[in-house]
Design an enzyme around this catalytic site. Structure first.
Site, short mmCIF file in Angstrom:
data_model
loop_
_atom_site.label_atom_id
_atom_site.label_comp_id
_atom_site.label_asym_id
_atom_site.label_seq_id
_atom_site.Cartn_x
_atom_site.Cartn_y
_atom_site.Cartn_z
N LYS A 144 -11.39 13.81 9.42
CA LYS A 144 -10.92 14.13 8.07
C LYS A 144 -11.63 15.38 7.56
CE LYS A 144 -14.25 10.95 5.93
NZ LYS A 144 -14.44 9.79 5.04
N ARG A 196 -14.93 -0.13 -3.24
CA ARG A 196 -14.22 1.13 -3.31
C ARG A 196 -12.76 0.82 -3.01
NH1 ARG A 196 -16.44 6.02 0.38
NH2 ARG A 196 -15.46 4.69 1.94
N TYR A 205 -30.67 36.23 -10.90
CA TYR A 205 -30.29 35.74 -12.22
C TYR A 205 -31.40 34.92 -12.86
CZ TYR A 205 -25.34 36.99 -11.70
OH TYR A 205 -24.16 37.67 -11.56
N MET A 261 -23.14 33.81 -6.37
CA MET A 261 -21.86 33.39 -5.81
C MET A 261 -21.66 33.92 -4.39
SD MET A 261 -17.98 33.90 -7.24
CE MET A 261 -18.24 32.87 -8.67
#
Length: 406
Positions: free
Chosen positions: A59, A157, A278, A331
């Site tokens: 998956k 679940r 940053y 990023m």
């Protein structure tokens, strides 16, 4: 997307030269996947679970490693049964593994029965409503492809409750029931002595015994290492196939599968007392050399791996040496303190190793405050893909399969 010159212009000795793919693929980073390691991990898991069948969970694009190349390699090694999460993933898997038995873990979606028939895959049914809809579709279409039943034994679940599962046992004696597998899922398999493991196994064995003649499956990767009493008829490893440690309380028995390398875009000098990145959270305590590497959180290198004046972050390998990340992850970029390297050991265009050469997926996950599963499935699409190993099919080494269309 950051762009570098065509691979034809990369010097032959460059680590990217063999891995950047065809000439039209120019990327600042390369994700290498060792298909032989995946096959070796599957065989180790298969041997551990004998006599149970060993399936493969592919998956999320085979945990970010590419469902086409991975499924072809595992199929060639003898893996016959595969698990995906969605119907669209089943479609992509069917193209790569025409003869495979495919189970769809998310179950039977409303008004999608034709898709299961078209791709010859089996839903893992987790509620009585799903079962009723599946039965209705099979009656209308005469589809005989079969389905699995998911029993919830403690995860809370997906899955039928134990009483609900016991309620459909009489259908097994009626014949032509269409159930080809009964499964459950362990909640705490990574913790060897967690009491819920034994409790779930006991509940599952009691219910599954009523599904006479139907194979049963309880364990994924970590459950395989809990012992034979957890194996039942089929085990379904996922993360362990891709090198993630299924036994976090012990050494990793799996071979590493992925290597991630990215380019240095710039090397710059930072004066003592100046800050990097940053928020100005990291301050140079000495005259410092910084390498700026073309990878960031958009590429799956999480912001949490950054550092500050009070916190040490992740490390990358440059010129064969571990170097600490300096400041916050951006990023598209991360900064690395390379002051301790020899002069000119790191220059623009050189390679930084983010995963590999001793930096494992699990180590990076620790710095991310996450798990290896999330690391692999988050690796961005801006990396060129490179497949290695004798199991590599023609074309796999050049580029990944095209993504499935929805």
């Amino acid at each position: 997307m950051n762009v570098v010159p065509s691979p034809k212009s990369i010097a032959p000795e460059s680590p990217v030269a063999a891995a950047a793919g065809p000439a039209e693929t120019a990327a600042t980073g390369v994700l290498s996947i060792d298909l032989d390691a995946i096959v070796a991990n599957w065989r180790k898991l298969e041997k551990t679970a004998v006599p149970s069948e060993c399936a493969g969970v592919v998956k999320a694009d085979a945990y970010g490693c590419g469902v086409g190349p991975v499924a072809r390699a595992l199929s060639s090694a003898g893996c016959k049964t595969f698990f995906v999460a969605t119907l669209d993933e089943a479609r992509a898997l069917r193209a790569a593994a025409p003869a495979a038995v495919i189970y769809v873990l998310d179950g039977f979606l409303p008004n999608c029965g034709d898709g299961y028939a078209e791709f010859d895959c089996k839903p893992v049914i987790g509620s009585l409503d799903e079962l009723a809809e599946w039965d209705s579709f099979c009656r209308r279409s005469f589809w005989k492809g079969g389905a699995a039943i998911h029993i919830d034994t403690g995860m809370n679940r997906l899955g039928l409750g134990i009483a609900e599962a016991e309620g459909i046992v009489p259908r097994i004696t009626a014949g032509d029931h269409g159930i080809t597998l009964v499964i459950s899922h362990l909640a705490c398999a990574e913790t060897l002595n967690h009491p819920l493991n034994a409790r779930q196994a006991t509940h599952f064995r009691a219910v599954a015994s009523g599904f006479s003649g139907v194979p049963a499956s309880l364990s994924a990767s970590s459950g395989i290492y809990l012992g034979q009493q957890f194996h039942f008829d089929l085990v379904r490893p996922g993360a362990a196939l891709y090198g993630i440690n299924p036994t976090p309380e012990a050494d990793n028995p799996m071979q590493p599968v992925v290597t991630l390398k990215s380019r240095i875009l710039q090397v710059r000098d930072v004066a003592r007392g100046d800050t990097v990145g940053y928020g100005a959270t990291w301050t140079a305590r000495r005259p410092t050399r910084i390498a700026v590497v073309a990878a960031g959180y958009a590429d799956g290198y999480f912001r949490a791996a950054g550092s500050s004046d009070g916190t040490r972050g992740a490390e990358v390998i440059i010129a064969g040496q571990r170097c600490p990340v300096a400041g916050r992850i951006s990023m598209d970029l991360l900064a690395v303190d390379i002051t301790d390297l020899a002069p000119n050991a790191a220059r623009r265009g050189h390679i930084a190793t983010l995963i590999g050469d001793g930096i494992t997926v699990d180590e990076l996950a620790h710095h991310f405050g996450s798990i290896g599963y999330e690391v692999l499935t988050s690796l961005g699409k801006r990396y060129a893909r490179h497949y290695t190993g004798a199991a590599t099919a023609p074309g796999d080494a050049a580029q990944p399969d095209a993504p499935a269309k929805t």
